[in-house]
Design a protein around this motif. Structure first.
Motif, PDB file in Angstrom:
ATOM      1  N   GLU A 152      12.885  14.704   7.282  1.00 58.46           N
ATOM      2  CA  GLU A 152      11.568  14.542   6.655  1.00 58.46           C
ATOM      3  C   GLU A 152      10.638  15.638   7.179  1.00 58.46           C
ATOM      4  O   GLU A 152      10.946  16.287   8.187  1.00 58.46           O
ATOM      5  N   GLU A 155      16.706   5.288   1.843  1.00 65.57           N
ATOM      6  CA  GLU A 155      15.787   5.587   0.731  1.00 65.57           C
ATOM      7  C   GLU A 155      14.508   4.769   0.826  1.00 65.57           C
ATOM      8  O   GLU A 155      13.398   5.280   0.626  1.00 65.57           O
ATOM      9  N   ILE A 156      14.677   3.490   1.157  1.00 64.73           N
ATOM     10  CA  ILE A 156      13.495   2.615   1.268  1.00 64.73           C
ATOM     11  C   ILE A 156      12.607   3.116   2.423  1.00 64.73           C
ATOM     12  O   ILE A 156      11.389   3.254   2.289  1.00 64.73           O
ATOM     13  N   GLN A 193      10.733   6.293   1.527  1.00 60.32           N
ATOM     14  CA  GLN A 193       9.559   5.998   0.684  1.00 60.32           C
ATOM     15  C   GLN A 193       8.421   5.426   1.531  1.00 60.32           C
ATOM     16  O   GLN A 193       7.251   5.778   1.360  1.00 60.32           O
ATOM     17  N   GLU A 194       8.772   4.560   2.495  1.00 59.83           N
ATOM     18  CA  GLU A 194       7.730   3.957   3.331  1.00 59.83           C
ATOM     19  C   GLU A 194       7.025   5.013   4.185  1.00 59.83           C
ATOM     20  O   GLU A 194       5.818   4.946   4.403  1.00 59.83           O
ATOM     21  N   VAL A 220       6.625   8.170   3.360  1.00 54.36           N
ATOM     22  CA  VAL A 220       5.751   8.917   2.442  1.00 54.36           C
ATOM     23  C   VAL A 220       4.456   8.142   2.188  1.00 54.36           C
ATOM     24  O   VAL A 220       3.346   8.681   2.300  1.00 54.36           O
ATOM     25  N   THR A 221       4.596   6.850   1.863  1.00 56.34           N
ATOM     26  CA  THR A 221       3.421   6.035   1.538  1.00 56.34           C
ATOM     27  C   THR A 221       2.473   5.960   2.742  1.00 56.34           C
ATOM     28  O   THR A 221       1.249   6.105   2.595  1.00 56.34           O
ATOM     29  N   LYS A 271      11.433  16.450  -2.676  1.00 56.48           N
ATOM     30  CA  LYS A 271      10.132  15.778  -2.616  1.00 56.48           C
ATOM     31  C   LYS A 271       9.448  15.679  -3.972  1.00 56.48           C
ATOM     32  O   LYS A 271       8.297  15.251  -4.062  1.00 56.48           O
ATOM     33  N   LYS A 322       9.682  13.768  -6.582  1.00 57.66           N
ATOM     34  CA  LYS A 322       9.157  12.502  -7.118  1.00 57.66           C
ATOM     35  C   LYS A 322       7.928  12.011  -6.346  1.00 57.66           C
ATOM     36  O   LYS A 322       7.203  11.149  -6.823  1.00 57.66           O
ATOM     37  N   PHE A 323       7.691  12.582  -5.162  1.00 57.42           N
ATOM     38  CA  PHE A 323       6.534  12.132  -4.371  1.00 57.42           C
ATOM     39  C   PHE A 323       5.287  13.006  -4.603  1.00 57.42           C
ATOM     40  O   PHE A 323       4.218  12.706  -4.089  1.00 57.42           O
ATOM     41  N   GLU A 357       2.061  11.368  -6.008  1.00 54.64           N
ATOM     42  CA  GLU A 357       1.485  10.433  -5.016  1.00 54.64           C
ATOM     43  C   GLU A 357       0.727  11.213  -3.935  1.00 54.64           C
ATOM     44  O   GLU A 357      -0.294  10.774  -3.426  1.00 54.64           O
TER      45      GLU A 357
END
Ligand SMILES: Cc1cc2nc3c(=O)[nH]c(=O)nc-3n(C[C@H](O)[C@H](O)[C@H](O)COP(=O)(O)OP(=O)(O)OC[C@H]3O[C@@H](n4cnc5c(N)ncnc54)[C@H](O)[C@@H]3O)c2cc1C
Length: 467
Positions: free
Chosen positions: A347, A403-404, A407-408, A410-411, A430, A432-433, A436
């Motif tokens: 990441e 994957e989960i 995503q967490e 990123v959020t 990256k 799809k992010f 956001e």
């Protein structure tokens, strides 16, 4: 994924490219093109139709013109060390590799500039500047093999980013091949220039989607006269993060403030055996450079602040070799982590520095919650963290948890006012992010720019966002 193309298509393309390049620089055999199917990013690969190795601007321009006329997607590649899938081929694409387009063209001491071709490695540029008593500061961990073209296309950072900034701060100009094959010069050797829009900013960091850099004009600095390296050892991660905040608030801007967690320390020790303390929860690698008196004072203050924030030990490197060994240990973090699991997913999130301690604690709790192994290291002075998942892409159930967790992260990053990528770029990993992170309107303006420069969507299509 392997997609086979009819031989007749390949023969036709080979014939057309052979008009532009000698046939030994056009690769189509599976054993030759497989190495160009992936970059440094885990779990993303795609075979190209063909790979072409260009060595000058005229060849690049003619290849791009051909691609535009035949509507063939073109994926530019340096040495493929990217960590966001930027140089991974798209379906039906030709890879344009510039690693052999690699001459140093000029070192201009009167203007403190260097002109290079895109395939020159970052290390070569650093070494040449160093031997002339000058400094080229951007130093990505991959600098021994990454190309300057890739660095400019990704606006890469490095260990010295905190004090010296990133690649874009050292690019004064470039020659660029536009998606229709036209060749344009942007910038010059002037220290000040506000004539027109800043096209430099548009192209730097465009990840091969808007144009292809064929010459790059870099600026250099005088080499700092002295440097001191310190290693602070912590039994609590939060104390390391608080030390970073205390140093910045002092205010001191060291040239390096790098962080390694326990998992990363263990992997580096297994790999490189540099004497990092395995019992530590975290270490901070700190470097000050500049005038000897300033360096001595800053080092002394940083050591004091580290102790005040709870460091259990602060070591000062006694020799140049020792400093180099510590910096090299940090540079090898990703490679060291990559050795211990079949799949390493890195990441690249950045948060405001005030959010660092909270973000690191969040990642540690997340790893426990999802029962995942995550090593964390990064450019802590920049707020840039590299949580690294040590996993196995063949384990579907674990990959689902990865994957989960991804995503967490990123959020949480966005919630804390951060960004989804501090230096590795968006690419495929990256994509799809992006909405956001920057907002839908930002992405729409980027799309419009892409369509304006590249109406046939030839250059690196499908990267960053879909058009
Ligand atoms: C071990 C390791 C450590 C790393 N450490 C760092 C780090 O500290 N900081 C950091 O920022 N990155 C780091 N990276 C990521 C990577 O090295 C950088 O992104 C680097 O700039 C990529 O250079 P490259 O030549 O390999 O480019 P590639 O991976 O081949 O390409 C990267 C992107 O640039 C485009 N591109 C390449 N050349 C050109 C050109 N001439 N014109 C237009 N577009 C072009 C490609 O299409 C692609 O989108 C690391 C990678 C590894 C494997």
């Amino acid at each position: 994924m392997v997609i086979a193309f009819p031989m007749s298509d390949l023969t036709k393309i080979f014939g057309q490219l052979a008009v532009i390049l000698p046939t030994e620089r056009i690769l189509t055999a599976p054993e030759d093109i497989i190495p160009y199917s992936f970059d440094g990013t885990a779990a993303i690969s795609q075979r190209p139709l063909a790979v072409v190795l260009a060595i000058n601007t005229d060849e690049v321009s003619r290849i791009v013109r051909w691609a535009n006329e035949t509507k063939t997607p073109l994926v530019t590649r340096g040495t493929g060390t990217g960590l966001s899938g930027g140089s991974v081929p798209t379906v039906g694409s030709v890879v344009l590799c510039l690693a052999r387009f690699d001459k140093i063209l000029e070192l201009d001491r009167r203007n403190l500039t260097m002109m290079v071709e895109p395939g020159v490695t970052t290390q070569t540029i650093y070494d040449l500047a160093d031997s002339a008593g000058l400094l080229y500061p951007p130093d990505p961990g991959s600098m021994k093999i990454s190309t300057i073209g890739g660095n400019v296309a990704n606006n890469s950072g490095g260990l010295r980013g905190l004090k010296y900034g990133v690649t874009k701060n050292y690019v004064m100009g470039f020659e660029i091949v536009l998606p229709n094959g036209d060749v344009m010069w942007v910038g010059n050797k002037c220290v000040k220039d506000v004539a027109g829009y800043s096209l430099r900013e548009v192209f730097i960091g465009s990840e091969g989607t808007l144009g292809i850099f064929t010459k790059i004009l870099l600026c250099l600095l005088p080499k700092p006269a002295a440097k001191k390296t310190l290693l602070a050892v912590y039994s609590r991660m939060e104390d390391a993060a608080e030390t970073v905040s205390a140093i910045i608030a002092h205010p001191i801007i060291p040239c390096t403030l790098e962080f390694l967690d326990k998992t990363t320390i263990a992997c580096i020790e297994d790999f490189a055996k540099v004497g990092l303390p395995r019992e530590a929860e975290a270490v901070l690698l700190m470097e000050s450079d500049g005038h000897p008196a300033v360096v001595a004072e800053e080092a002394e203050i940083m050591a004091r602040l580290a102790k005040q924030q709870g460091a259990i030990d602060v070591r000062v490197a006694q020799t140049t070799e020792e400093s180099l060994r510590l910096a090299t240990a940090r540079r090898s973090a990703f490679s060291a982590l990559a050795r211990v699991a079949p799949t390493t997913i890195l990441e690249d999130v950045t948060v405001p520095r005030s959010e660092l301690a909270g973000m690191v604690a969040f990642i540690q709790a997340l790893a426990k919650r999802h029962n995942l192994r995550i090593g964390v290291f990064g450019h802590m002075g920049d707020g840039n963290l590299h949580p690294t998942f040590l996993t196995n892409e063949k384990n579907t159930e674990e990959m689902h948890r990865v994957e989960i967790a991804f995503q967490e992260i990123v959020t949480e990053t966005v919630r804390r006012g951060g960004t989804i990528t501090g230096e590795h770029g968006v690419g495929l990993a990256k994509k799809k992010f992006l909405p956001e992170s920057v907002g839908g309107l930002n992405v729409e303006v980027m799309r419009n720019l892409k369509r304006l420069f590249d109406p046939n969507l030839i250059l690196n299509p499908g990267k960053m966002f879909d058009c």
